[in-house]
Write a protein that holds these residues in place. Sequence first.
Motif, short mmCIF file in Angstrom:
data_model
loop_
_atom_site.label_atom_id
_atom_site.label_comp_id
_atom_site.label_asym_id
_atom_site.label_seq_id
_atom_site.Cartn_x
_atom_site.Cartn_y
_atom_site.Cartn_z
N ASP A 60 -76.70 14.46 -1.32
CA ASP A 60 -75.36 15.42 -1.67
C ASP A 60 -74.27 14.18 -1.44
O ASP A 60 -74.19 12.85 -0.75
CB ASP A 60 -75.07 16.44 -0.17
CG ASP A 60 -76.28 17.63 -0.10
OD1 ASP A 60 -77.14 17.79 -1.11
OD2 ASP A 60 -75.90 18.01 0.61
N GLY A 61 -73.33 14.36 -2.40
CA GLY A 61 -72.11 13.57 -2.25
C GLY A 61 -71.31 13.24 -4.23
O GLY A 61 -71.45 14.18 -4.29
N VAL A 83 -71.21 18.44 -18.06
CA VAL A 83 -72.20 17.93 -16.90
C VAL A 83 -72.18 18.75 -15.88
O VAL A 83 -70.83 19.71 -15.73
CB VAL A 83 -70.96 16.77 -16.12
CG1 VAL A 83 -71.72 16.22 -14.70
CG2 VAL A 83 -70.16 15.83 -17.07
N HIS A 84 -72.76 19.58 -15.60
CA HIS A 84 -73.49 20.43 -14.92
C HIS A 84 -73.36 20.72 -13.05
O HIS A 84 -74.66 18.85 -12.75
CB HIS A 84 -74.92 21.61 -15.21
CG HIS A 84 -74.66 21.78 -15.97
ND1 HIS A 84 -74.10 22.81 -16.17
CD2 HIS A 84 -75.18 21.21 -17.82
CE1 HIS A 84 -74.52 23.74 -17.78
NE2 HIS A 84 -74.66 22.72 -18.50
N SER A 110 -69.14 15.95 -7.15
CA SER A 110 -70.13 16.55 -6.54
C SER A 110 -71.08 17.14 -7.06
O SER A 110 -71.12 17.69 -7.89
CB SER A 110 -69.30 17.40 -5.10
OG SER A 110 -68.01 17.12 -4.74
N PHE A 111 -72.32 16.63 -6.37
CA PHE A 111 -73.27 17.00 -7.04
C PHE A 111 -74.77 17.45 -5.45
O PHE A 111 -74.24 16.64 -4.47
CB PHE A 111 -74.25 15.55 -7.90
CG PHE A 111 -73.70 15.87 -8.70
CD1 PHE A 111 -74.19 16.65 -10.28
CD2 PHE A 111 -72.98 14.56 -8.69
CE1 PHE A 111 -73.97 16.31 -10.83
CE2 PHE A 111 -72.44 14.22 -10.15
CZ PHE A 111 -72.91 15.27 -11.75
N SER A 116 -80.60 19.59 -9.49
CA SER A 116 -79.05 20.35 -9.80
C SER A 116 -78.95 20.36 -11.14
O SER A 116 -78.13 20.96 -11.77
CB SER A 116 -78.92 21.16 -8.88
OG SER A 116 -78.25 20.52 -8.20
N GLY A 117 -78.42 18.69 -11.00
CA GLY A 117 -76.93 18.47 -11.89
C GLY A 117 -77.97 17.53 -13.16
O GLY A 117 -79.23 17.74 -13.03
#
Length: 195
Positions: A60-61, A83-84, A110-111, A116-117
């Motif tokens: 994450d970050g 951008v997802h 943030s992802f 998921s991104g």
Amino acid sequence: VRFAPPTEVIVDDADAAPAFQTTGTWTHSTSTPGYFGTGYKHNNQDPASTATFTPDLPADGSYDVYLRWTASSNRETAVPVTVHHDGGTASLTVNQTANGGTWNLLGTWSFAAGTSGSVVLAAADGVGYVIADAVRFVSQGAATMDPPAALAVAVTQTATAIPMLQAKHDDAGTHPDGKLVAAHILGMLGDATGA
């Protein structure tokens, strides 16, 4: 405080699904230089085409997201990019007639760790070619509070550390910062040197 080095994840048009996926008609090419890897894909001016780059992020970050393409006068001037990210979606456009052969920063988002991104390119109007080459995700690095090894040794081995720190304090001479640091550490260890 220690900063973790940035992590880089690149998704290329040559990567297998689910990392890189397309809809519509896409063709592999190496005609225009400046591509990443072994080439790039163009959409044959198909107005219904999309290209999706999905990274597998290790943590994450916050990540800087860069897009790469090869530029030419026959490219789209306003390629829709979505951008997802962890907080939703961001929509922007890029002009692929310019700034080719380099990593172009789209923004920072943030992802979550994992897949998921994504970054999705679409055709604007089918007048020019859309280029799908590569997307790069670079973490901004995270601060950690791990104590320095020398301080950990000083706290756990005071019988050895105090005489060494006293010598450093005495040898600091005209370096007041070094003298002050040694005095503070000695004070934390219960020694009055430098007080």
